[in-house]
Design a protein around this motif. Structure first.
Motif: not given
Length: 101
Positions: A77-96
């Motif tokens: 994704t090109g994101l750090c773990r902190l922003h990756m976590r926010k993106a996953v929780i908000n449903g922006f990363v499909p399949g995760m």
């Protein structure tokens, strides 16, 4: 959040890397070509050493696209773990999704 100067320095390195990529590839091919004379190959080595240091892709550092954080970088994704976590929780990363048990 990373310092703005550090992020800007990385951008300059990326531009230099792109600018000198073709020249660097040609010189490395010349160095590896065993059919050339030793003098020609040594000249290619010195020419390669004269290129700017920041034009080498090894000097680049992967950073988060949003905050510039250099550690815990996710290549997918090109994101750090902190922003990756926010993106996953908000449903922006499909399949995760955030695991819960």
């Amino acid at each position: 959040m990373a310092k703005i100067s550090v992020v800007e320095r990385e951008k300059k390195r990326a531009l230099k890397c792109q600018k000198y990529r073709d020249q660097r590839v040609k010189l490395k091919a010349t160095i590896k070509d065993m059919s050339l004379s030793d003098e020609e190959r040594m000249q290619a080595v010195t020419d390669l050493q004269k290129l700017p240091r920041d034009s080498s892709p090894v000097r680049r550092r992967n950073r988060c696209k949003l905050c510039g954080r250099p550690r815990a970088y996710n290549r997918l994704t090109g994101l750090c773990r902190l922003h990756m976590r926010k993106a996953v929780i908000n449903g922006f990363v499909p399949g995760m999704h955030k695991s819960s048990w």
